[in-house]
Design a protein around this motif. Structure first.
Motif, PDB file in Angstrom:
ATOM      1  N   PHE A  27       0.830  -1.203   0.000  1.00  0.00           N
ATOM      2  CA  PHE A  27       0.000   0.000   0.000  1.00  0.00           C
ATOM      3  C   PHE A  27       0.871   1.261   0.000  1.00  0.00           C
ATOM      4  N   LYS A  28       1.870   1.294   0.864  1.00  0.00           N
ATOM      5  CA  LYS A  28       2.774   2.447   0.923  1.00  0.00           C
ATOM      6  C   LYS A  28       3.546   2.605  -0.379  1.00  0.00           C
ATOM      7  N   ARG A  29       3.951   1.484  -0.965  1.00  0.00           N
ATOM      8  CA  ARG A  29       4.662   1.528  -2.250  1.00  0.00           C
ATOM      9  C   ARG A  29       3.792   2.139  -3.333  1.00  0.00           C
ATOM     10  N   GLU A  30       2.521   1.750  -3.364  1.00  0.00           N
ATOM     11  CA  GLU A  30       1.629   2.270  -4.396  1.00  0.00           C
ATOM     12  C   GLU A  30       1.311   3.750  -4.183  1.00  0.00           C
ATOM     13  N   LEU A  31       1.223   4.183  -2.936  1.00  0.00           N
ATOM     14  CA  LEU A  31       1.053   5.610  -2.676  1.00  0.00           C
ATOM     15  C   LEU A  31       2.252   6.393  -3.209  1.00  0.00           C
ATOM     16  N   ASP A  32       3.453   5.836  -3.047  1.00  0.00           N
ATOM     17  CA  ASP A  32       4.655   6.489  -3.572  1.00  0.00           C
ATOM     18  C   ASP A  32       4.598   6.569  -5.097  1.00  0.00           C
ATOM     19  N   PHE A  33       4.097   5.508  -5.735  1.00  0.00           N
ATOM     20  CA  PHE A  33       3.965   5.527  -7.198  1.00  0.00           C
ATOM     21  C   PHE A  33       2.958   6.578  -7.633  1.00  0.00           C
ATOM     22  N   LEU A  34       1.882   6.735  -6.861  1.00  0.00           N
ATOM     23  CA  LEU A  34       0.904   7.770  -7.186  1.00  0.00           C
ATOM     24  C   LEU A  34       1.529   9.159  -7.099  1.00  0.00           C
ATOM     25  N   VAL A  35       2.285   9.404  -6.054  1.00  0.00           N
ATOM     26  CA  VAL A  35       2.943  10.709  -5.898  1.00  0.00           C
ATOM     27  C   VAL A  35       3.900  10.958  -7.056  1.00  0.00           C
ATOM     28  N   ASP A  36       4.659   9.940  -7.437  1.00  0.00           N
ATOM     29  CA  ASP A  36       5.579  10.078  -8.570  1.00  0.00           C
ATOM     30  C   ASP A  36       4.816  10.370  -9.864  1.00  0.00           C
ATOM     31  N   GLY A  37       3.612   9.821  -9.972  1.00  0.00           N
ATOM     32  CA  GLY A  37       2.831  10.000 -11.186  1.00  0.00           C
ATOM     33  C   GLY A  37       2.349  11.418 -11.422  1.00  0.00           C
ATOM     34  N   ILE A  38       2.400  12.267 -10.413  1.00  0.00           N
ATOM     35  CA  ILE A  38       1.960  13.658 -10.579  1.00  0.00           C
ATOM     36  C   ILE A  38       2.793  14.360 -11.654  1.00  0.00           C
ATOM     37  N   SER A  39       4.097  14.245 -11.548  1.00  0.00           N
ATOM     38  CA  SER A  39       4.989  14.980 -12.453  1.00  0.00           C
ATOM     39  C   SER A  39       5.691  14.097 -13.476  1.00  0.00           C
ATOM     40  N   ASN A  40       5.629  12.787 -13.298  1.00  0.00           N
ATOM     41  CA  ASN A  40       6.317  11.856 -14.195  1.00  0.00           C
ATOM     42  C   ASN A  40       5.328  11.303 -15.215  1.00  0.00           C
ATOM     43  N   SER A  41       5.331  11.860 -16.428  1.00  0.00           N
ATOM     44  CA  SER A  41       4.374  11.425 -17.451  1.00  0.00           C
ATOM     45  C   SER A  41       4.651  10.009 -17.937  1.00  0.00           C
ATOM     46  N   GLY A  42       5.833   9.466 -17.625  1.00  0.00           N
ATOM     47  CA  GLY A  42       6.157   8.097 -17.990  1.00  0.00           C
ATOM     48  C   GLY A  42       5.596   7.081 -17.009  1.00  0.00           C
ATOM     49  N   ASN A  43       5.123   7.562 -15.880  1.00  0.00           N
ATOM     50  CA  ASN A  43       4.504   6.700 -14.872  1.00  0.00           C
ATOM     51  C   ASN A  43       3.059   6.440 -15.297  1.00  0.00           C
ATOM     52  N   PRO A  44       2.643   5.157 -15.389  1.00  0.00           N
ATOM     53  CA  PRO A  44       1.260   4.865 -15.818  1.00  0.00           C
ATOM     54  C   PRO A  44       0.200   5.525 -14.942  1.00  0.00           C
ATOM     55  N   TYR A  45       0.532   5.853 -13.711  1.00  0.00           N
ATOM     56  CA  TYR A  45      -0.433   6.485 -12.817  1.00  0.00           C
ATOM     57  C   TYR A  45      -0.598   7.984 -13.100  1.00  0.00           C
ATOM     58  N   HIS A  46       0.179   8.517 -14.041  1.00  0.00           N
ATOM     59  CA  HIS A  46       0.024   9.929 -14.411  1.00  0.00           C
ATOM     60  C   HIS A  46      -1.374  10.174 -14.988  1.00  0.00           C
ATOM     61  N   PHE A  47      -1.914   9.142 -15.634  1.00  0.00           N
ATOM     62  CA  PHE A  47      -3.270   9.193 -16.165  1.00  0.00           C
ATOM     63  C   PHE A  47      -4.125   8.160 -15.425  1.00  0.00           C
ATOM     64  N   PHE A  48      -5.391   8.487 -15.208  1.00  0.00           N
ATOM     65  CA  PHE A  48      -6.270   7.476 -14.632  1.00  0.00           C
ATOM     66  C   PHE A  48      -7.675   7.622 -15.213  1.00  0.00           C
ATOM     67  N   TYR A  49      -8.466   6.575 -15.015  1.00  0.00           N
ATOM     68  CA  TYR A  49      -9.826   6.544 -15.540  1.00  0.00           C
ATOM     69  C   TYR A  49     -10.802   6.964 -14.443  1.00  0.00           C
ATOM     70  N   LEU A  50     -11.615   7.946 -14.761  1.00  0.00           N
ATOM     71  CA  LEU A  50     -12.611   8.450 -13.826  1.00  0.00           C
ATOM     72  C   LEU A  50     -13.990   8.043 -14.325  1.00  0.00           C
ATOM     73  N   SER A  51     -14.763   7.386 -13.464  1.00  0.00           N
ATOM     74  CA  SER A  51     -16.127   6.996 -13.817  1.00  0.00           C
ATOM     75  C   SER A  51     -17.110   7.760 -12.950  1.00  0.00           C
ATOM     76  N   THR A  52     -18.145   8.306 -13.608  1.00  0.00           N
ATOM     77  CA  THR A  52     -19.175   9.077 -12.920  1.00  0.00           C
ATOM     78  C   THR A  52     -20.543   8.548 -13.330  1.00  0.00           C
ATOM     79  N   PHE A  53     -21.563   8.957 -12.587  1.00  0.00           N
ATOM     80  CA  PHE A  53     -22.929   8.541 -12.914  1.00  0.00           C
ATOM     81  C   PHE A  53     -23.849   9.747 -12.922  1.00  0.00           C
ATOM     82  N   ASP A  54     -24.711   9.779 -13.943  1.00  0.00           N
ATOM     83  CA  ASP A  54     -25.708  10.831 -14.045  1.00  0.00           C
ATOM     84  C   ASP A  54     -27.027  10.185 -14.464  1.00  0.00           C
TER      85      ASP A  54
END
Length: 199
Positions: free
Chosen positions: A13-40
């Motif tokens: 869990f801690k490792r994945e949080l670190d990957f998320l933080v890295d994904g903010i500025s690292n466009s090569g990190n797959p977590y830089h983009f994510f899928y958002l699902s909403t309902f209307d």
């Protein structure tokens, strides 16, 4: 595979949080983009790709920027419940998060983020058309004069009216790590903390 313990999933869990933080500025990190699902109620469930802009590992929460006129902002205004999906194909790790959304528009939070938004990104909020609106012909939805260059900073301020920050307060996180000799899956929530789940 070695036996997976509570300590093991806390470390994952801690490792994945670190990957998320890295994904903010690292466009090569797959977590830089994510899928958002909403309902209307009128549109049903819709998913789209957004760019990760901020991570608060303490709350925890994540955020992205959006055009306040877009359908996703309309959806989240009417129904704050949503889900975020991250996947790292190389590491074969999936993160699913159930969230509550909060929209910051024309306020101190959105202004602070806007000040640090590059000019090349600001022009994306200067379009005449609401995102997803029907047009009679092709429209880049940025001022034509800025198609090949950045806007002047003073002119770019027109885009602030359409700019908003969407913060997602995470309620639960489901982590799945795929292995040929046994997958690992668990859930985090603020009450029960960590719970093993069957993959």
């Amino acid at each position: 595979m070695a036996n997976i313990t509570n300590k093991s999933i806390v470390e994952i869990f801690k490792r994945e949080l670190d990957f998320l933080v890295d994904g903010i500025s690292n466009s090569g990190n797959p977590y830089h983009f994510f899928y958002l699902s909403t309902f209307d109620t009128s549109d049903g469930v819709e998913s789209r790709t957004v760019v990760l802009r901020h991570v608060d590992t303490e709350k925890p929460s994540i955020s992205f920027n959006a055009d306040s006129r877009s359908p996703k902002v309309k959806h989240l205004t009417n129904n704050t419940s949503c889900s975020a999906l991250f996947y790292d194909n190389a590491r074969r790790v999936q993160i699913r998060a159930k969230c509550d959304a909060h929209i910051s528009h024309l306020d101190d939070i959105s202004k602070e983020v806007w000040i640090n938004t590059p000019l090349q990104s600001r022009k994306c909020y200067m379009g005449d058309y609401s995102p997803s609106s029907i047009t009679s012909d092709w429209q880049p939805n940025i001022p034509r004069m800025y198609m090949k260059r950045d806007p002047e900073r003073s002119d770019s301020e027109k885009g602030f009216e359409n700019f908003c920050v969407v913060s997602l307060q995470i309620k639960t996180i489901d982590v799945l790590e795929l292995h040929h000799n046994g997958h690992i899956r668990f859930k985090w929530d603020p009450i029960n903390k960590f719970t093993f789940l069957a993959p």
